[in-house]
Design a protein around this motif. Sequence first.
Motif, PDB file in Angstrom:
ATOM      1  N   SER A 152     -23.559 -53.896   7.899  1.00  0.00           N
ATOM      2  CA  SER A 152     -23.769 -53.309   6.568  1.00  0.00           C
ATOM      3  C   SER A 152     -23.990 -54.371   5.498  1.00  0.00           C
ATOM      4  O   SER A 152     -24.977 -54.330   4.764  1.00  0.00           O
ATOM      5  CB  SER A 152     -22.573 -52.439   6.170  1.00  0.00           C
ATOM      6  OG  SER A 152     -22.432 -51.370   7.070  1.00  0.00           O
ATOM      7  N   ASN A 153     -23.059 -55.326   5.393  1.00  0.00           N
ATOM      8  CA  ASN A 153     -23.136 -56.241   4.254  1.00  0.00           C
ATOM      9  C   ASN A 153     -24.003 -57.475   4.476  1.00  0.00           C
ATOM     10  O   ASN A 153     -24.915 -57.716   3.690  1.00  0.00           O
ATOM     11  CB  ASN A 153     -21.730 -56.580   3.766  1.00  0.00           C
ATOM     12  CG  ASN A 153     -21.098 -55.337   3.136  1.00  0.00           C
ATOM     13  OD1 ASN A 153     -21.779 -54.581   2.446  1.00  0.00           O
ATOM     14  ND2 ASN A 153     -19.837 -55.089   3.408  1.00  0.00           N
ATOM     15  N   TRP A 207     -27.453 -55.113   3.385  1.00  0.00           N
ATOM     16  CA  TRP A 207     -27.383 -55.490   1.962  1.00  0.00           C
ATOM     17  C   TRP A 207     -28.315 -56.676   1.671  1.00  0.00           C
ATOM     18  O   TRP A 207     -29.080 -56.663   0.698  1.00  0.00           O
ATOM     19  CB  TRP A 207     -25.936 -55.829   1.570  1.00  0.00           C
ATOM     20  CG  TRP A 207     -25.774 -56.281   0.152  1.00  0.00           C
ATOM     21  CD1 TRP A 207     -25.966 -57.537  -0.336  1.00  0.00           C
ATOM     22  CD2 TRP A 207     -25.407 -55.465  -0.971  1.00  0.00           C
ATOM     23  NE1 TRP A 207     -25.738 -57.568  -1.691  1.00  0.00           N
ATOM     24  CE2 TRP A 207     -25.389 -56.311  -2.108  1.00  0.00           C
ATOM     25  CE3 TRP A 207     -25.078 -54.112  -1.124  1.00  0.00           C
ATOM     26  CZ2 TRP A 207     -25.062 -55.850  -3.381  1.00  0.00           C
ATOM     27  CZ3 TRP A 207     -24.747 -53.652  -2.401  1.00  0.00           C
ATOM     28  CH2 TRP A 207     -24.743 -54.512  -3.508  1.00  0.00           C
ATOM     29  N   GLN A 211     -32.005 -55.562   1.842  1.00  0.00           N
ATOM     30  CA  GLN A 211     -32.483 -54.705   0.755  1.00  0.00           C
ATOM     31  C   GLN A 211     -32.475 -55.393  -0.609  1.00  0.00           C
ATOM     32  O   GLN A 211     -33.067 -54.894  -1.557  1.00  0.00           O
ATOM     33  CB  GLN A 211     -31.690 -53.403   0.740  1.00  0.00           C
ATOM     34  CG  GLN A 211     -32.026 -52.584   1.981  1.00  0.00           C
ATOM     35  CD  GLN A 211     -31.459 -51.184   1.937  1.00  0.00           C
ATOM     36  OE1 GLN A 211     -30.684 -50.822   2.812  1.00  0.00           O
ATOM     37  NE2 GLN A 211     -31.825 -50.402   0.951  1.00  0.00           N
ATOM     38  N   HIS A 212     -31.793 -56.559  -0.693  1.00  0.00           N
ATOM     39  CA  HIS A 212     -31.837 -57.343  -1.936  1.00  0.00           C
ATOM     40  C   HIS A 212     -32.691 -58.608  -1.769  1.00  0.00           C
ATOM     41  O   HIS A 212     -32.603 -59.512  -2.572  1.00  0.00           O
ATOM     42  CB  HIS A 212     -30.416 -57.731  -2.387  1.00  0.00           C
ATOM     43  CG  HIS A 212     -29.586 -56.572  -2.858  1.00  0.00           C
ATOM     44  ND1 HIS A 212     -28.894 -55.754  -2.009  1.00  0.00           N
ATOM     45  CD2 HIS A 212     -29.350 -56.090  -4.103  1.00  0.00           C
ATOM     46  CE1 HIS A 212     -28.257 -54.825  -2.708  1.00  0.00           C
ATOM     47  NE2 HIS A 212     -28.517 -54.998  -3.974  1.00  0.00           N
ATOM     48  N   ASP A 233     -25.493 -44.209   0.370  1.00  0.00           N
ATOM     49  CA  ASP A 233     -25.668 -45.637   0.589  1.00  0.00           C
ATOM     50  C   ASP A 233     -25.962 -46.080   2.014  1.00  0.00           C
ATOM     51  O   ASP A 233     -26.173 -45.288   2.922  1.00  0.00           O
ATOM     52  CB  ASP A 233     -24.483 -46.392  -0.003  1.00  0.00           C
ATOM     53  CG  ASP A 233     -24.994 -47.403  -1.043  1.00  0.00           C
ATOM     54  OD1 ASP A 233     -26.212 -47.521  -1.205  1.00  0.00           O
ATOM     55  OD2 ASP A 233     -24.165 -48.070  -1.661  1.00  0.00           O
ATOM     56  N   TYR A 234     -25.909 -47.401   2.163  1.00  0.00           N
ATOM     57  CA  TYR A 234     -26.468 -48.063   3.345  1.00  0.00           C
ATOM     58  C   TYR A 234     -25.515 -48.081   4.528  1.00  0.00           C
ATOM     59  O   TYR A 234     -25.896 -48.520   5.608  1.00  0.00           O
ATOM     60  CB  TYR A 234     -26.893 -49.500   2.970  1.00  0.00           C
ATOM     61  CG  TYR A 234     -25.788 -50.332   2.357  1.00  0.00           C
ATOM     62  CD1 TYR A 234     -25.411 -50.153   1.038  1.00  0.00           C
ATOM     63  CD2 TYR A 234     -25.096 -51.276   3.120  1.00  0.00           C
ATOM     64  CE1 TYR A 234     -24.399 -50.893   0.469  1.00  0.00           C
ATOM     65  CE2 TYR A 234     -24.085 -52.030   2.559  1.00  0.00           C
ATOM     66  CZ  TYR A 234     -23.732 -51.834   1.234  1.00  0.00           C
ATOM     67  OH  TYR A 234     -22.724 -52.575   0.685  1.00  0.00           O
ATOM     68  N   ILE A 286     -28.773 -48.881  -3.706  1.00  0.00           N
ATOM     69  CA  ILE A 286     -29.276 -50.262  -3.761  1.00  0.00           C
ATOM     70  C   ILE A 286     -30.806 -50.230  -3.686  1.00  0.00           C
ATOM     71  O   ILE A 286     -31.398 -49.176  -3.414  1.00  0.00           O
ATOM     72  CB  ILE A 286     -28.628 -51.127  -2.650  1.00  0.00           C
ATOM     73  CG1 ILE A 286     -29.012 -50.648  -1.250  1.00  0.00           C
ATOM     74  CG2 ILE A 286     -27.114 -51.133  -2.814  1.00  0.00           C
ATOM     75  CD1 ILE A 286     -28.451 -51.530  -0.125  1.00  0.00           C
ATOM     76  N   ASP A 315     -20.904 -61.526  -5.791  1.00  0.00           N
ATOM     77  CA  ASP A 315     -21.924 -61.209  -4.804  1.00  0.00           C
ATOM     78  C   ASP A 315     -23.138 -62.089  -5.091  1.00  0.00           C
ATOM     79  O   ASP A 315     -23.566 -62.181  -6.247  1.00  0.00           O
ATOM     80  CB  ASP A 315     -22.289 -59.720  -4.942  1.00  0.00           C
ATOM     81  CG  ASP A 315     -23.136 -59.225  -3.790  1.00  0.00           C
ATOM     82  OD1 ASP A 315     -24.213 -59.796  -3.564  1.00  0.00           O
ATOM     83  OD2 ASP A 315     -22.715 -58.286  -3.108  1.00  0.00           O
ATOM     84  N   SER A 365     -26.112 -61.527  -4.832  1.00  0.00           N
ATOM     85  CA  SER A 365     -27.196 -60.781  -5.493  1.00  0.00           C
ATOM     86  C   SER A 365     -27.024 -60.769  -7.011  1.00  0.00           C
ATOM     87  O   SER A 365     -27.972 -60.490  -7.741  1.00  0.00           O
ATOM     88  CB  SER A 365     -27.254 -59.346  -4.966  1.00  0.00           C
ATOM     89  OG  SER A 365     -26.121 -58.621  -5.406  1.00  0.00           O
TER      90      SER A 365
END
Length: 494
Positions: free
Chosen positions: A105-106, A110, A113-114, A164-165, A189, A301, A303
């Motif tokens: 997931s992270n 994440w 997608q960023h 969410d993801y 996101i 984070d 991001s």
Amino acid sequence: MRVKGEQRRKLIVVSNRGPVTYGRDEAGARVAGRGGGGLVTALRSLIAHHDVTWVASAMTDEDRAVAAESGGAAVEERARDGSPYRLRLVAHDPIAYDWFYNVVSNPTLWFLQHYMWGLPQAPDIDLGLHNAWFNGYVPVNEAFAAAVVEELERQPEAIVFFHDYHVYLAPAMVREAVPDVVSAHFVHIPWAQSDYWHVFPDHLRRAVHEGLLANDLVSFHTARWRRNFLRACEDLVGAELHFDRGVVEHKGRSTLVTSHAISIDAGEFAELAASEPVLEEERLIAERRREHLVLRVDRTDPSKNIVRGFRAFGIFLDQHPEHHGRVSMLALLDPSRQDIPEYSEYLGAVQREARAVNDRFQFDGWVPIELEIADDFPRAVAAYKQYDVLLVNAVYDGLNLVSKEAPLVNTRDGVVVLSENTGAHEELGEWVLTVNPFDVYGQAQAIAEALAMPTEERRRRGEGIRAHVREHDLEAWAAALLDDLAAVAAPARG
Ligand code: GDG
């Protein structure tokens, strides 16, 4: 069945984090604490307006104890305002959960997608990731889906609202078991463009997109993320795209794709701003502050682009010696995902950069960057009231709630400096100073421009944001999504 936005509905909300997590106080009694993160903050107020059953992961030992005592069934809970809701905590296998959260997931979804990878170095889609997908992400999604299916047996007319993801696969699993389910998925996101999804092997990116297309409705914060998703469905899974209507047809079903920026509960923030814990923190901040305060509030984070923000502040100080001793930056950083090496390394980089700027410029007790790494929400709200410049320079951000919350309670006609890659920029662009998140020189100039801006102009911009946020509040967001569902679900459920 007619699903109408403003009507009270039965909702099964599904998200990894729930609205509360349980722990024990010093006397050993069970206590329910406020769950963290932007998503949970935003969704909590759904409880006041709808009959909500919330399905979430058991995160703490005490959460697991609650889940075990109820035999996995939902427990009755009450929100802070007294509204009742049901909470079903899913106690996942701990090893599967670790792979699900700390590998897939992270650091993977994440990051993807960023746009957070420098592709010559990362990622390696190695055996570890494949294993974490099949033995972590898949079974955790299966456990969520099984819980939802059981809840649907109890209340078949409920709408399932995925978030969410963490739960991209669960909608297809639920659809298989309950073909006429009405479900929506909100992605908090950004959606990356389809070329970037090519970093992810075909079967994995296909599973993500097809999982989402099992919903009746998929929604994003902005037109930009929505457009990327629509194109990706065509490019990556060969779905039939009706771009003008925002409809994707795939495997004999159609999915409506929309965008509605999430928002905040303006009343809740007004109350918070006047609450004793916030007033106490505000007194402390006011006592220490210099003439001007530049504020940032973020999770730690990568991001969020904290390191470049500090560099920009250093460039600003370099160019404006007249501000030395008169302005400081307060960085309130909520430590995040520290079990993931990329995050703990990033926190180190944040600390190093703050020190580099401070070592270079500080004198006579003036510390240019005051770095506070703590989970302290009342202090964040207190600082919102006190800033002259709010810096939000995220690399990419689905929305960014801070840029909506802070202007609402600010008392100093503060100016928002906002990254063009935040979802919030699509709404707030006309009232902020826009920055490119990679252009540290441009961010330094924006800080200087904000500090030099005449009061009238600052006030006009702040008022613009406040009026917009009050009109487009959280209730309006939820109603708009349920209205979208009305358009697609009515024929399906008669
Ligand atoms: C994700 C998306 C999207 C601040 N300090 C503390 C604290 N906060 C609260 C803020 C705000 C929230 O945390 C942060 O929300 P953001 O939206 O800024 O960022 P993410 O956490 O990344 O949220 C984002 C959001 O989901 C909603 O869809 O906007 O783009 O990335 O509400 O007030 N909360 C706690 N301790 C603090 O010290 N617990």
